[in-house]
Design a protein around this motif. Structure first.
Motif, mmCIF file in Angstrom:
data_model
loop_
_atom_site.group_PDB
_atom_site.id
_atom_site.type_symbol
_atom_site.label_atom_id
_atom_site.label_comp_id
_atom_site.label_asym_id
_atom_site.label_seq_id
_atom_site.Cartn_x
_atom_site.Cartn_y
_atom_site.Cartn_z
ATOM 1 N N THR A 184 0.861 -1.176 0.000
ATOM 2 C CA THR A 184 0.000 0.000 0.000
ATOM 3 C C THR A 184 0.900 1.230 0.000
ATOM 4 O O THR A 184 1.832 1.319 0.801
ATOM 5 N N ARG A 185 0.600 2.161 -0.902
ATOM 6 C CA ARG A 185 1.389 3.391 -0.964
ATOM 7 C C ARG A 185 0.532 4.564 -0.530
ATOM 8 O O ARG A 185 -0.588 4.735 -0.994
ATOM 9 N N THR A 186 1.063 5.382 0.375
ATOM 10 C CA THR A 186 0.395 6.591 0.830
ATOM 11 C C THR A 186 1.240 7.770 0.387
ATOM 12 O O THR A 186 2.448 7.785 0.590
ATOM 13 N N GLN A 187 0.580 8.765 -0.208
ATOM 14 C CA GLN A 187 1.297 9.941 -0.704
ATOM 15 C C GLN A 187 0.957 11.141 0.161
ATOM 16 O O GLN A 187 -0.206 11.392 0.467
ATOM 17 N N SER A 188 1.965 11.892 0.564
ATOM 18 C CA SER A 188 1.772 13.136 1.306
ATOM 19 C C SER A 188 2.052 14.294 0.361
ATOM 20 O O SER A 188 3.154 14.397 -0.196
ATOM 21 N N ASN A 189 1.067 15.148 0.178
ATOM 22 C CA ASN A 189 1.225 16.289 -0.724
ATOM 23 C C ASN A 189 1.575 17.574 0.008
ATOM 24 O O ASN A 189 1.375 18.661 -0.519
ATOM 25 N N ARG A 190 2.086 17.466 1.198
ATOM 26 C CA ARG A 190 2.524 18.654 1.935
ATOM 27 C C ARG A 190 3.901 19.041 1.415
ATOM 28 O O ARG A 190 4.925 18.581 1.923
ATOM 29 N N ILE A 191 3.909 19.863 0.386
ATOM 30 C CA ILE A 191 5.178 20.270 -0.210
ATOM 31 C C ILE A 191 5.412 21.759 0.026
ATOM 32 O O ILE A 191 4.474 22.523 0.248
ATOM 33 N N VAL A 192 6.670 22.153 -0.037
ATOM 34 C CA VAL A 192 7.082 23.543 0.118
ATOM 35 C C VAL A 192 8.021 23.869 -1.026
ATOM 36 O O VAL A 192 8.975 23.134 -1.273
ATOM 37 N N THR A 193 7.730 24.963 -1.732
ATOM 38 C CA THR A 193 8.616 25.383 -2.819
ATOM 39 C C THR A 193 9.342 26.693 -2.498
ATOM 40 O O THR A 193 10.283 27.052 -3.178
ATOM 41 N N LYS A 194 8.874 27.402 -1.483
ATOM 42 C CA LYS A 194 9.515 28.646 -1.045
ATOM 43 C C LYS A 194 9.702 28.546 0.464
ATOM 44 O O LYS A 194 8.729 28.469 1.207
ATOM 45 N N LEU A 195 10.963 28.542 0.904
ATOM 46 C CA LEU A 195 11.268 28.283 2.309
ATOM 47 C C LEU A 195 11.970 29.487 2.938
ATOM 48 O O LEU A 195 12.943 30.009 2.386
ATOM 49 N N TYR A 196 11.452 29.910 4.088
ATOM 50 C CA TYR A 196 12.063 30.975 4.879
ATOM 51 C C TYR A 196 12.801 30.328 6.053
ATOM 52 O O TYR A 196 12.162 29.885 7.000
#
Length: 174
Positions: free
Chosen positions: A7-19
């Motif tokens: 079973t694969r679970t995907q987390s879409n909590r992504i960050v493209t701009k990081l401070y």
């Protein structure tokens, strides 16, 4: 190998701009061309903002390096694989096939991961009386802990905002 179920679970909590921030709100503007943030749009062109804090860093260039490494991990979705396998290591002819917690595993999933990522084995559960029946969690251990901490802090903040110190519900929230 010897796979029974996955079973694969995907987390879409992504960050493209990081401070990134270090000790006493140290930022990277002096070593990053005046910008207090870094970006990585290698997965998507959309902007998702996040904050990285590490109070143990006192140097701006070290903070920039750590933040770049962190952004490289969180700029794309993460996957967690729950795997049920038959562990053939209990047989003498397969005793050379060894794995343990923390080992890197090959994930061959051409639809999702054409570059074959190498996540870690983060959980190994087996039956004591039938050790060939085992379950593995393969993925990124940090995300689960971070998500739980964020959720608990968010819940704590919500509760503190709704209730007074004596436990009564605030009338402003109605």
């Amino acid at each position: 190998k010897n796979l029974k179920h996955i079973t694969r679970t995907q987390s879409n909590r992504i960050v493209t701009k990081l401070y990134p921030f270090g000790h006493d709100d140290l930022d990277i503007a002096a070593v990053n061309g005046g910008k207090k943030y870094i970006t990585n749009f290698s997965y998507t062109s959309r902007e998702y903002v996040g904050i990285y804090k590490n109070q143990d860093i006192y140097n701006q260039s070290e903070l920039l390096e750590k933040a770049q490494a962190e952004l490289e991990l969180i700029c794309k979705p993460r996957y967690l694989y729950k795997v049920k396998i038959v562990d053939v290591r209990v047989l003498p002819e397969y005793s050379h096939e060894d794995f343990k917690l923390g080992d890197m595993a090959d994930v061959i999933d051409p639809d999702i991961a054409p570059d074959s990522p190498r996540p870690r084995i983060i959980r190994h559960k087996y039956n004591l009386f039938q050790p060939w029946k085992c379950e593995l969690d393969i993925g990124d251990p940090e995300e689960r802990l971070i998500e739980k901490l964020k959720a608990s802090f968010g819940t704590s903040g919500f509760v503190n905002g709704k209730f007074k110190g004596n436990g009564d519900f605030s009338g402003h929230s109605i």
